[in-house]
Motif scaffolding. Structure first.
Motif, short mmCIF file in Angstrom:
data_model
loop_
_atom_site.label_atom_id
_atom_site.label_comp_id
_atom_site.label_asym_id
_atom_site.label_seq_id
_atom_site.Cartn_x
_atom_site.Cartn_y
_atom_site.Cartn_z
N GLY A 31 7.36 -8.89 5.03
CA GLY A 31 6.14 -9.62 5.39
C GLY A 31 4.98 -8.71 5.77
O GLY A 31 3.90 -9.19 6.11
N ALA A 32 5.18 -7.40 5.67
CA ALA A 32 4.11 -6.48 6.05
C ALA A 32 3.06 -6.33 4.95
O ALA A 32 1.96 -5.84 5.19
CB ALA A 32 4.69 -5.10 6.39
N GLY A 33 3.42 -6.74 3.73
CA GLY A 33 2.48 -6.62 2.61
C GLY A 33 2.71 -5.35 1.80
O GLY A 33 1.82 -4.91 1.06
N ARG A 186 -3.86 -7.27 9.61
CA ARG A 186 -5.22 -7.71 9.25
C ARG A 186 -5.23 -8.32 7.84
O ARG A 186 -4.20 -8.41 7.18
CB ARG A 186 -6.17 -6.51 9.32
N SER A 187 -6.40 -8.70 7.35
CA SER A 187 -6.49 -9.31 6.01
C SER A 187 -6.07 -8.28 4.96
O SER A 187 -6.18 -7.06 5.20
CB SER A 187 -7.93 -9.74 5.73
N PRO A 188 -5.61 -8.76 3.79
CA PRO A 188 -5.22 -7.81 2.73
C PRO A 188 -6.35 -6.82 2.40
O PRO A 188 -6.10 -5.64 2.17
CB PRO A 188 -4.92 -8.72 1.53
N GLU A 189 -7.59 -7.32 2.41
CA GLU A 189 -8.73 -6.44 2.06
C GLU A 189 -8.90 -5.34 3.11
O GLU A 189 -9.14 -4.18 2.78
CB GLU A 189 -10.04 -7.25 1.97
N ALA A 190 -8.78 -5.74 4.39
CA ALA A 190 -8.96 -4.76 5.47
C ALA A 190 -7.85 -3.71 5.44
O ALA A 190 -8.10 -2.52 5.64
CB ALA A 190 -9.00 -5.47 6.82
N VAL A 191 -6.63 -4.16 5.15
CA VAL A 191 -5.51 -3.21 5.08
C VAL A 191 -5.70 -2.26 3.90
O VAL A 191 -5.52 -1.04 4.02
CB VAL A 191 -4.16 -3.95 4.97
N ALA A 192 -6.11 -2.82 2.76
CA ALA A 192 -6.34 -1.99 1.57
C ALA A 192 -7.39 -0.93 1.86
O ALA A 192 -7.27 0.23 1.46
CB ALA A 192 -6.75 -2.86 0.38
#
Ligand code: AMP
Length: 210
Positions: A31-33, A186-192
């Motif tokens: 679930g961490a992405g 955080r959001s996928p975008e922020a993590v990316a």
């Protein structure tokens, strides 16, 4: 400030090998992405993405001998035996991947990390990045997916397996100065973006040393 007095993330950036800085291990609880982020990161730095979870799920789908041995462990949320994991993975790491890869899900124990260094020394990891997420965030994300090992109870077992088995491995890589931690809640975008910045900083430092 010397590398040994820097905070963990900074220390990791200082210790990266200047010659080859893109053999990355992405770690993180279910679930961490890892898969979404790992894929995007691999594409961005133009290296292959290798996920041991996906590799094993593919073996199960194709009903191979590896898949047959692995299925019960996976359905219970437990790690498959090392010999099986190594057998499944070693053929995928070859000369073509020596210049770089994003590896998702292996090694994930201290024993696997030691074995990796011993038997796959030429694929030495340049950086280990943990995508950290708290249990409640991970469980909420998993509840929206449809994998057989995403059942709530199995997912919880996987989360605790991660803490128990992979936690010590992260300490092991931290002691080697290779670990960086990114907040994966955080959001996928922020993590990316955070991952990109980490890699860019590393690349810039690498360039300035050569
Ligand atoms: P993942 O997709 O990374 O969550 O992996 C799914 C399942 O594959 C895990 O719960 C384990 O049963 C198995 N698996 C993946 N990587 C490993 C590994 N390095 N060692 C042992 N089992 C693994």
């Amino acid at each position: 400030m010397t590398p040994s007095t820097l905070p963990r993330d900074e220390r990791a950036q200082h210790s990266v090998s200047p010659s080859a800085a893109c053999r990355l291990l992405l770690a993180g609880p279910p679930g961490a992405g890892k898969s979404t982020q790992g894929r995007a990161l691999a594409e961005r730095i133009d290296v292959p993405y290798l996920s041991t979870g996906e590799l094993l799920r593919d073996e199960v789908r194709r009903e191979t001998r590896i898949g047959h041995h692995a299925a019960d462990y996976m359905d219970m949320g437990r790690l498959v035996p090392d010999w099986l994991m190594v057998y499944a993975l070693e053929s995928k790491l070859n000369d073509a991947t020596q210049r770089g890869f994003v590896l998702d899900g292996y090694p994930r124990t201290v024993e696997q990390a030691e074995r990796f260094q011993r038997s796959l020394g030429r694929f030495r990891l340049d950086r280990v990045i943990e995508l950290a997420v708290p249990e409640d965030v991970a469980m909420a994300r998993i509840a929206t997916r449809h994998r057989t090992d995403d059942d709530a109870q199995v997912a919880r077992t996987r989360f605790h397996t991660y803490r128990r088995e992979t936690g010590p491995m992260l300490e092991y890589f931290a002691a080697a100065g290779l670990l960086a931690t990114v907040d994966g809640s955080r959001s996928p975008e922020a993590v990316a973006m955070a991952l990109s910045q980490l890699i860019d900083t590393q690349t810039r430092r690498t360039r300035s040393w050569t």
